[in-house]
Design an enzyme around this catalytic site. Structure first.
Site, PDB file in Angstrom:
ATOM      1  CE  LYS A  13      -4.180  -2.096   0.923  1.00  0.00           C
ATOM      2  NZ  LYS A  13      -3.796  -3.486   0.866  1.00  0.00           N
TER       3      LYS A  13
HETATM    4  C1  LIG Z   1      -4.330  -4.603   0.255  1.00  0.00           C
HETATM    5  C2  LIG Z   1      -3.522  -5.852   0.193  1.00  0.00           C
HETATM    6  C3  LIG Z   1      -3.773  -6.837  -0.798  1.00  0.00           C
HETATM    7  C4  LIG Z   1      -4.916  -6.731  -1.800  1.00  0.00           C
HETATM    8  O1  LIG Z   1      -4.733  -5.726  -2.744  1.00  0.00           O
HETATM    9  P1  LIG Z   1      -5.981  -5.167  -3.615  1.00  0.00           P
HETATM   10  O2  LIG Z   1      -5.453  -4.037  -4.403  1.00  0.00           O
HETATM   11  O3  LIG Z   1      -7.017  -4.746  -2.596  1.00  0.00           O
HETATM   12  O4  LIG Z   1      -6.471  -6.292  -4.463  1.00  0.00           O
HETATM   13  C5  LIG Z   1      -2.931  -7.938  -0.850  1.00  0.00           C
HETATM   14  N1  LIG Z   1      -1.922  -8.094   0.052  1.00  0.00           N
HETATM   15  C6  LIG Z   1      -1.672  -7.181   1.013  1.00  0.00           C
HETATM   16  C7  LIG Z   1      -0.553  -7.431   1.969  1.00  0.00           C
HETATM   17  C8  LIG Z   1      -2.452  -6.021   1.124  1.00  0.00           C
HETATM   18  O5  LIG Z   1      -2.189  -5.121   2.086  1.00  0.00           O
END
Ligand SMILES: *Cc1c(COP(=O)(O)O)cnc(C)c1O
Length: 497
Positions: free
Chosen positions: A113
């Site tokens: 993120k």
């Molecule tokens: C948010 C997240 C995901 C999923 O990503 P999306 O864009 O919501 O599909 C996968 N792995 C981790 C560690 C995350 O924080």
């Protein structure tokens, strides 16, 4: 280029407007009016640039109303060594036989993120200025763990912004909780909710849409905006690392220019994999996009059958950031696949809101199958995969990444497709130490979070992110825990209005 809404194709806004607003007034998501292209020549040239320059180059194709100076202000403030522990910003690690891990977790909160949330505050404040708005931006976030911390770290002390994060008191890992309650910065607030993630999310939504509160904010020269992945300003930065890593693989002679690769993404809200789809549509040589889910396998079923059905039990797994039954960003994909038919999108998403289910047309089903493949795995399989990868390749992966590895192994077995493949690695294993240690050692560790980190270090040899080590000595600043009915008061008090 301009942006339109998935629920109103006639709408035309600039990228600055789309980013400042977050979501369209009709409830649709903003999408670019056309997908810009990138040639193999351009991709080859990116190979010689550093990450922030690659980002600026690609952003200039999407944020056509931003000046070069504005774009560089954003990319250079986000992608640097103060924020990321790796000079390359993302790292690529060869796992086995043409299979590469795209490590997206070298940012300050150790999850992917950060790739978007480190730059979003700069994109957002620049956008607000560009539309001649001098209001303070108020960001409200409901989080199940990763988004909240990444947003806090991105927005901390950014002038003209204030951020508040709500998390379910019992719903985050001890490390995630500690990351949030010790958050520094003069414009941040964190609060636990006595309830689950849905309670936190519903609370935030009802504050967002409360006209009385909006008016009050307006009087005080403030406005709400969104930091979750419905905001185009979070999606665009994710397109960059797919193109950048392809250029990197070419530069390192791991693949030849023009050679197609597969991309595997552990998926929740469909943001990360949608960014890979945009990269493919721009011209990046990509064969299949492989969508990996945990036991909340609503997307696996959808890609296989064309039927989206959220009427199923919500399952709490060891990959919590993928525990989701409504993947918001799918709306953007379907808008593109159905020929930008906004009436059709309104119909499907109306059905989803009403009955929790919709079925796409045969034409859309065929298009889905052409670009995507999907699979899921259970918690037991996730743990087995962590252990296997550790034993076979001395590589330690987190629970979310392990889901992607497992789904990819199954894909390769069943199709025999040996195309070189990039697997998105979305979190540092240290963020989920308890689950990772249990998988490797076969039993749950009975030690505290910091001892677990120590133990995992001895096993993995991966450098421990300094941000996680520093938490141990940080003061807990935010101890408030409230009932979900008290969120509105909390927000107004924090804003001093
Ligand atoms: C948010 C997240 C995901 C999923 O990503 P999306 O864009 O919501 O599909 C996968 N792995 C981790 C560690 C995350 O924080």
């Amino acid at each position: 280029m301009f942006y339109k809404s998935t629920r109103n194709s006639n709408l035309k806004v600039t990228s600055a407007q789309a980013i400042a607003q977050g979501i369209s007034v009709d409830g649709g998501l903003f999408v670019p009016s056309e997908i810009p292209s990138i040639s193999l020549d351009e991709i080859a040239k990116l190979g010689a640039m550093k990450y922030s320059d690659r980002a600026a180059y690609i952003f200039s194709k999407y944020l056509t109303d931003f000046s070069e100076v504005e774009i560089r202000y954003c990319t250079e403030n986000a992608y640097n060594l103060q924020k990321f522990s790796s000079e390359n910003i993302v790292e690529i690690s060869h796992l086995f036989d043409g299979t590469y891990m795209l490590e997206l977790w070298h940012g300050p909160t150790c999850a992917f993120k950060d790739m978007a949330l480190q730059i979003l505050p700069f994109l957002l404040t620049t956008s607000v200025k560009k539309i001649n708005c001098d209001k303070k931006i108020v960001i409200l976030v409901a989080t199940s763990g990763d988004t909240g911390k990444a947003a806090l770290e991105g927005f901390k002390d950014v002038p003209g912004t204030q951020i508040m994060v709500f998390y379910p008191e019992q719903g985050v890992s001890p490390m995630q909780k500690r990351q949030m309650t010790t958050q520094e910065g003069g414009n941040v607030a964190v609060c636990a909710i006595k309830g689950n993630f849905d309670d936190a999310q519903n609370g935030v939504k009802s504050i967002f849409t409360n006209d009385e509160i909006k008016e009050l904010l307006d009087k005080n020269s403030m406005m709400f905006s969104s930091a979750n992945s419905i905001n185009w300003g979070r999606l665009a930065p994710q397109i960059i690392y797919y193109i950048s890593s392809y250029a990197e693989l070419v530069k390192n002679e791991e693949i030849s220019l023009g050679e197609k690769i597969n991309i595997v993404v552990p998926t929740g809200n469909f943001g990360n994999i949608l960014a890979a789809y945009y990269a493919k549509k721009m011209g990046l040589p990509v064969a299949k996009l492989i969508c990996a889910s945990n036991s909340n396998n609503v997307l696996t079923d959808f890609i296989k059958t064309g039927i989206y059905d959220r009427n199923r039990k919500f399952i709490t797994t060891i990959s919590p950031s993928m525990d989701i039954l409504i993947s918001s960003n799918l709306e953007r994909l379907l808008y593109m696949l159905c020929g930008e038919d906004d009436a059709q999108i309104k119909k499907w998403f109306g059905e989803l809101a009403q009955s929790g289910r919709y079925e796409v047309s045969d034409d859309v089903k065929a298009k889905l199958k052409a670009d995507f493949s999907a699979g899921f795995c259970t918690d037991d399989e996730t743990e087995e995969t962590i252990k296997n990868i550790f034993d076979k390749y001395s590589y330690t992966c987190d629970t979310h990444t392990a889901v992607a590895v497992k789904v990819y192994e199954e894909y390769r077995k069943s199709t025999g497709d040996a195309t070189k493949t990039l697997i998105a690695s979305t979190a540092s294993p240290y963020k989920f130490s308890a689950s990772v240690l249990k998988a490797i050692e076969g039993k749950a560790p009975e030690i505290d979070e910091y001892e677990m980190v120590d133990r995992l270090y001895k096993l993995s040899g991966f450098d421990v992110p300094k941000e996680l080590l520093e938490l141990k000595n940080k003061e807990e600043r935010f101890k408030t825990s409230i009932d979900k009915s008290e969120m509105k008061e909390f927000v107004l008090k924090a804003l001093g209005i």
